[in-house]
Structure formats: structure tokens, C-alpha cells
Write a protein that holds these residues in place. Structure first.
Motif, PDB file in Angstrom:
ATOM      1  N   ALA A  50      -6.440 -53.462 -16.658  1.00 35.44           N
ATOM      2  CA  ALA A  50      -6.182 -52.440 -15.637  1.00 35.44           C
ATOM      3  C   ALA A  50      -5.544 -53.044 -14.382  1.00 35.44           C
ATOM      4  CB  ALA A  50      -7.481 -51.723 -15.289  1.00 35.44           C
ATOM      5  N   SER A  51      -5.964 -54.282 -14.022  1.00 35.74           N
ATOM      6  CA  SER A  51      -5.367 -54.918 -12.829  1.00 35.74           C
ATOM      7  C   SER A  51      -3.883 -55.209 -13.060  1.00 35.74           C
ATOM      8  CB  SER A  51      -6.137 -56.196 -12.496  1.00 35.74           C
ATOM      9  OG  SER A  51      -5.963 -57.168 -13.523  1.00 35.74           O
ATOM     10  N   GLU A  87      -1.565 -45.303 -10.170  1.00 39.15           N
ATOM     11  CA  GLU A  87      -2.415 -46.166  -9.325  1.00 39.15           C
ATOM     12  C   GLU A  87      -3.788 -45.531  -9.127  1.00 39.15           C
ATOM     13  OE1 GLU A  87      -2.680 -47.537  -4.653  1.00 39.15           O
ATOM     14  OE2 GLU A  87      -0.795 -46.716  -5.439  1.00 39.15           O
ATOM     15  N   ARG A  88      -3.802 -44.240  -8.843  1.00 35.31           N
ATOM     16  CA  ARG A  88      -5.095 -43.557  -8.624  1.00 35.31           C
ATOM     17  C   ARG A  88      -5.940 -43.558  -9.910  1.00 35.31           C
ATOM     18  NH1 ARG A  88      -2.605 -38.466  -5.169  1.00 35.31           N
ATOM     19  NH2 ARG A  88      -2.208 -39.663  -3.252  1.00 35.31           N
ATOM     20  N   ARG A  89      -5.257 -43.320 -11.035  1.00 36.41           N
ATOM     21  CA  ARG A  89      -6.008 -43.304 -12.298  1.00 36.41           C
ATOM     22  C   ARG A  89      -6.623 -44.669 -12.589  1.00 36.41           C
ATOM     23  NH1 ARG A  89      -5.719 -44.743 -17.355  1.00 36.41           N
ATOM     24  NH2 ARG A  89      -3.731 -45.816 -17.062  1.00 36.41           N
ATOM     25  N   ALA A  93     -10.595 -45.810 -12.813  1.00 36.94           N
ATOM     26  CA  ALA A  93     -11.121 -46.451 -14.020  1.00 36.94           C
ATOM     27  C   ALA A  93     -11.750 -47.798 -13.695  1.00 36.94           C
ATOM     28  CB  ALA A  93     -10.000 -46.618 -15.049  1.00 36.94           C
ATOM     29  N   MET A  94     -11.115 -48.572 -12.848  1.00 36.53           N
ATOM     30  CA  MET A  94     -11.660 -49.876 -12.485  1.00 36.53           C
ATOM     31  C   MET A  94     -12.941 -49.729 -11.683  1.00 36.53           C
ATOM     32  SD  MET A  94      -8.137 -51.928 -11.575  1.00 36.53           S
ATOM     33  CE  MET A  94      -8.983 -53.465 -11.236  1.00 36.53           C
ATOM     34  N   THR A  95     -12.992 -48.721 -10.812  1.00 37.09           N
ATOM     35  CA  THR A  95     -14.213 -48.486 -10.027  1.00 37.09           C
ATOM     36  C   THR A  95     -15.399 -48.217 -10.963  1.00 37.09           C
ATOM     37  OG1 THR A  95     -12.909 -47.591  -8.207  1.00 37.09           O
ATOM     38  CG2 THR A  95     -15.250 -47.059  -8.242  1.00 37.09           C
ATOM     39  N   ALA A  96     -15.144 -47.450 -12.066  1.00 34.51           N
ATOM     40  CA  ALA A  96     -16.218 -47.163 -13.024  1.00 34.51           C
ATOM     41  C   ALA A  96     -16.643 -48.412 -13.791  1.00 34.51           C
ATOM     42  CB  ALA A  96     -15.765 -46.075 -14.008  1.00 34.51           C
ATOM     43  N   LEU A 108     -10.644 -54.789  -4.766  1.00 33.92           N
ATOM     44  CA  LEU A 108      -9.983 -53.554  -5.187  1.00 33.92           C
ATOM     45  C   LEU A 108      -9.775 -52.642  -3.975  1.00 33.92           C
ATOM     46  CD1 LEU A 108      -8.867 -51.741  -7.415  1.00 33.92           C
ATOM     47  CD2 LEU A 108     -11.205 -50.882  -7.794  1.00 33.92           C
ATOM     48  N   ALA A 109     -10.788 -52.617  -3.095  1.00 34.16           N
ATOM     49  CA  ALA A 109     -10.641 -51.804  -1.882  1.00 34.16           C
ATOM     50  C   ALA A 109      -9.491 -52.317  -1.012  1.00 34.16           C
ATOM     51  CB  ALA A 109     -11.950 -51.800  -1.097  1.00 34.16           C
TER      52      ALA A 109
END
Length: 528
Positions: A50-51, A87-89, A93-96, A108-109
Motif C-alpha cells: 500500500a505504501s 490516496e484516500r483509499r 486501508a493502511m490505517t486499518a 502516515l499522518a
């Protein structure tokens, strides 16, 4: 023997405790390894992918803004819009997937903040300049400062990727360590199991196999006939109990054998007595046969002379002497004739089963025709009627079966009712493996209390003056039936007359059934 076995048992218990401890540690390690592999597969690897996709989405945005500044074509701006959505998607996903990894969450922030500042300070002004002032103004905004800002965004993404790589490598190292520990624990468990197995085998041999082998040898000795040898064992309490039970069984067998020997001696003595009695019975039978010969020859000859001369006296001097003399002569004639009949009946009774011609297939229908001929004169005198149903074929001696049925029919005619002519009917019914033959009449009947007495030899229910005969006919019938492996009896609860039934075995392989519902055969039809 018990002390080494106890030591082996204690060693086995210690090995079992170590094995349980290894199992507990292995369970925890396996759970940790499974969690680490799950984190590696379901979190670290997807975060890394994802990154990389997030960097691609940001680069697409920057490339689209520069292309739009050069061309002013809205189609060139489409990757910018799509990149923002991607980017938002990816960020969501990464936050989850981050979970409790605070370092990745902070980086990430920073990427999100840096990307938002770049769009607000660079991308959005360039797009607005193209729409309001044209491409030349917009191109002037894309300078080293704007490129420096996007390089900052790229740096934050690379920093995020580095943090994710660190997280992934640490997780992989932990999983590898757990796997190594599991292998070590497995090897340790194998060693413990092998050592425990060796200890168990040693203990089993000393504690069970050797005492059990000794017990088996003693049991084989007893089985070989040494019943006086006591059975002992030095094994554990269970084997000692088993040995005691086996020894008890040995004592019981020895006791039973002693009783069997005594019983055998008694049986041999009884057999000797029976053999002596059998020899005596054979001598007695020979004497009876000699008596039968004498009765049939030596006794009947003088009896015939007495009867003949009495009859001559009766014919020649009848009426010449007084009435009492005539009466005495009549008594002598009657006594001599009855003695002849009695001797003949006794001879017939003694010959049943002794003088035999062998069993053959006997058609009872043909046999009844002979019976009808033999009893014709008596039936004509009494105005009687003889009928029979379709009868089966049986195995037996024809002469004896003819005598049997002739005696039954004659008995029915003899004991007829004074108020009606006699009617005799013979029928058959299959009952299992036997034929049940019935001889029914309408005569005076037999009281149930005398039903067994009439088959006893010389037993009479009436005076000889009322009904002639020697009282041996039904005894002969019973002996003939029993000689043919059958039974004979008077049927109970008969309202009129008498029904005498007897059984004969069914002919082997016969499926014949008598036609009980057919018209009865009459003696007149047979004679015709």
C-alpha cells in the motif's frame, strides 16, 4: 524386582512432567509464531504494498498537475483527481492495518499532511492559474520551490516505507525465532519420548513381562496335567491377584477331576450292572421267544383237542343229558375258544416289532380298501357304514398298519350305539412333520377318565357278556403306533361317539396334503 521397577516408574513420571512442560512451552511458542506469521502476511506485507501504491498515486498527482499546466487540457488533469481518490483509499486501508504500531501511524499522518499542503500550496494554485490566466502563468508557478515541496512529500513517503520495512523485518525475525524454538522443542520432546519409552520398556519387562512369563509357564505346566503344582508370582498386585485366581481355578479343576474320576468309576460300575441286566434281558427275551413258540404249538394243540371234544360232546349228547350238563359243556366250549383267541392275540402282540418285514411306502387309501374288505361281514351284520377321506402315503409296515386300522374300525363297530347304526369315518391332517389320522364313530363313546385305560392290555370297561373280545385290540394298536414312532390317544370333548387319533411321521421329501374337502370314499364304492 519391585525396586528397579519403581525407579523406572518414577523416571517415567519425571519424563512425563518434562514432556508436559515442553508441550506447554511449545503451545505458547506455536501460538506466538502463528500470530507473527499472520501479522507478516496480513499486515506488514499489505502495508508495504500500500505504501508503494501511495507513492505512485502522489507521483500521478504531481505529473498530472504539470501536464495540465503545459496543455491546459482537462483530460490531462484526470490522473490528478484519480490520484487523490486512490490516496484516500490507500490511506484508509493502511490505517486499518496499522493496529498498535504508533511509529507507522505517525509517519502516515506526516505523509497525509505533506500531501495536503502540497496540493493546497502548489497543485490547486497551478490549476486555478491555468483556468483564470492561462498556461504561461501556471508554468511560472512550477519552479524549484514547488518541486522542493513535492520532494518533501516523497521523502515522507520514503520515511513511511522505511518504517514499514523495519516493522516487517522485525516481525519476520520474530517468526523465524519462534520457528527455531519450535524445532528445538520438537527435538527435545522426541528425546524425552525416546528416553521415556526406553524407561517404560525396561519397567514393563521387569514389572509385567517377566512375572507374566513365569505365570504363563506355571499355567502351561498345570494345563499339561500337573494339577497339584501351586501357582505363585512376585509381580505387581494385579498379577498377584490374577495368579491367585488362576490358582483357585486350578484347585477347582483338580477338585472337579477328582469328582469326575469318582463319577467315572460309578458309571463304569453302573455300565457293568447294565451290561449284566442287558444280558439277563437277552436271556429273558430268548425265554419269551421260547414261550411264544410253546404257546403257538405245544399249548394250542391240546387246547384244540379239548375244544374239539367238548364240541363233539355238545353236538352228540345235546338234549340227552340234563340241562345242567348241557350248560357245563357250553361253558367248557366257550372257555376253550376264548383261550384260543387270547393266545392268538398274545402271539400277535408279542410279534409286533420283533418279527418285521421292513418299512415301505404304504398308501393308506389302498390300505383302507383292505380294511373295508376285512370288516365287511361285521359291518353288514350291524348295518354299518365306513368312509374315509383322501389319505396320504406313509412309511411303515403295511401288515401292521392294516391291523391297526382294522382294530380301530372293528372296535368302532363293536361298541356301536344300540339306537343307531354305526358310522365310521377315517381322515388325515398334516400337523408339522406328522400326519394326524383320526378314526371317528357315533358309538357309545368313552368317558374321559378311562381315556388312557383302554390302551392297557387286558383292560376292559364292560363285561365280556356285553361286548365280546379279549381286551387286547387297542393295546395292539398302541404298540403298532409306537413302533412307527407315533402317538395314540382319545380326543377329548367329543359330543357324540369316540374319536381316536394317532400320528405317523411324514414321508421324507413329501409335500403331499390330503384333500380333506373331497367327497369321502365309501366302502361300497371300493367294493363296487
Amino acid at each position: 524386582m519391585l525396586e528397579p521397577a519403581a525407579q523406572g516408574y518414577r523416571a517415567l513420571c519425571r519424563g512425563r512432567g518434562l514432556l508436559a512442560l515442553v508441550a506447554i512451552v511449545a503451545s505458547g511458542t506455536a501460538a506466538a509464531s502463528r500470530s507473527q506469521v499472520d501479522t507478516l502476511a496480513n499486515r506488514a506485507t499489505p502495508l508495504r504494498s500500500a505504501s508503494e501504491a501511495l507513492l505512485t498515486a502522489l507521483v500521478d498527482q504531481e505529473t498530472a498537475v504539470r501536464g495540465f499546466a503545459l496543455s491546459g487540457n482537462d483530460m490531462d488533469l484526470q490522473p490528478y483527481t484519480n490520484g487523490i481518490a486512490e490516496e484516500r483509499r490507500l490511506t484508509d486501508a493502511m490505517t486499518a492495518l496499522i493496529g498498535d504500531e504508533q511509529g507507522i501511524r505517525e509517519r502516515l499522518a506526516r505523509v497525509t499532511t505533506a500531501a495536503a499542503e502540497w496540493r493546497r500550496e502548489v497543485a490547486e494554485p497551478v490549476v486555478a492559474a491555468v483556468r483564470d490566466e492561462g498556461t504561461a502563468t501556471a508554468q511560472a508557478l512550477i519552479n524549484d520551490a514547488s518541486r522542493q515541496r513535492f520532494d518533501n512529500v516523497r521523502a515522507t513517503v520514503e520515511d513511511l516505507q522505511g518504517e514499514i520495512r523495519t516493522f516487517r523485518n522485525e516481525t519476520a525475525d520474530q517468526a523465524k525465532t519462534s520457528s527455531t524454538i519450535l524445532v528445538v522443542l520438537l527435538i527435545a520432546a522426541t528425546v524425552i519420548v525416546l528416553l521415556a519409552g526406553i524407561a517404560l520398556l525396561v519397567s514393563l519387562r521387569r514389572l509385567v513381562i517377566e512375572p507374566l512369563t513365569s505365570l504363563a509357564e506355571q499355567v502351561r505346566a498345570v494345563a499339561g496335567g500337573q494339577y497339584d503344582q501351586a501357582i505363585e508370582t512376585n509381580g505387581p498386585p494385579e498379577l498377584a491377584t490374577l495368579a491367585a485366581d488362576v490358582d483357585g481355578m486350578r484347585r477347582k479343576i483338580a477338585s472337579d477331576l477328582a469328582e469326575v474320576r469318582e463319577a467315572r468309576e460309578r458309571i463304569e460300575w453302573v455300565n457293568g450292572q447294565l451290561q449284566s441286566q442287558a444280558e439277563e434281558l437277552m436271556r429273558s427275551n430268548r425265554d419269551l421267544e421260547q414261550f411264544a413258540y410253546v404257546a403257538s404249538h405245544d399249548l394250542q394243540e391240546p387246547l384244540r383237542k379239548v375244544a374239539s371234544f367238548c364240541q363233539l360232546l355238545q353236538r352228540r349228547y345235546a338234549g340227552q343229558l340234563d340241562e345242567r350238563a348241557d350248560q357245563y359243556i357250553a361253558f367248557a366250549v366257550d372257555g376253550a375258544q376264548r383261550m384260543q383267541r387270547l393266545i392268538n392275540d398274545l402271539l400277535a402282540f408279542s410279534r409286533i416289532g420283533r418279527m418285521t418285514s421292513g418299512f415301505t411306502d404304504v398308501d393308506l387309501n389302498a390300505l383302507m380298501a383292505d380294511v373295508a374288505s376285512q370288516t365287511e361281514s361285521a359291518r353288514n351284520y350291524a348295518k354299518g357304514e365306513l368312509t374315509w377321506d383322501d389319505l396320504p402315503t406313509v412309511m411303515g409296515e403295511q401288515a401292521l398298519l392294516t391291523t391297526l386300522l382294522a382294530n380301530l374300525v372293528s372296535n368302532s363297530i363293536k361298541f356301536r350305539h344300540p339306537d343307531r347304526p354305526p358310522k365310521v369315518h377315517v381322515s388325515a391332517e398334516r400337523v408339522g412333520a406328522e400326519w394326524e389320522i383320526s378314526c371317528r364313530d357315533n358309538g357309545i363313546g368313552v368317558e374321559q377318565e378311562f381315556a388312557d385305560k383302554i390302551f392297557v392290555i387286558f383292560q376292559r370297561l364292560h363285561a365280556k357278556d356285553s361286548y365280546p373280545g379279549t381286551g387286547i385290540g387297542l393295546a395292539i394298536a398302541k404298540k403298532i403306533v409306537e413302533y412307527h414312532a407315533g402317538r395314540i390317544w382319545v380326543a377329548p370333548d367329543v359330543t357324540e361317539g369316540t374319536v381316536i387319533r394317532f400320528t405317523l411321521p411324514v414321508l421324507a421329501g413329501s409335500e403331499e396334503e390330503p384333500a380333506g374337502e373331497n367327497e369321502p370314499v365309501r366302502d361300497s364304492e371300493v367294493n363296487a
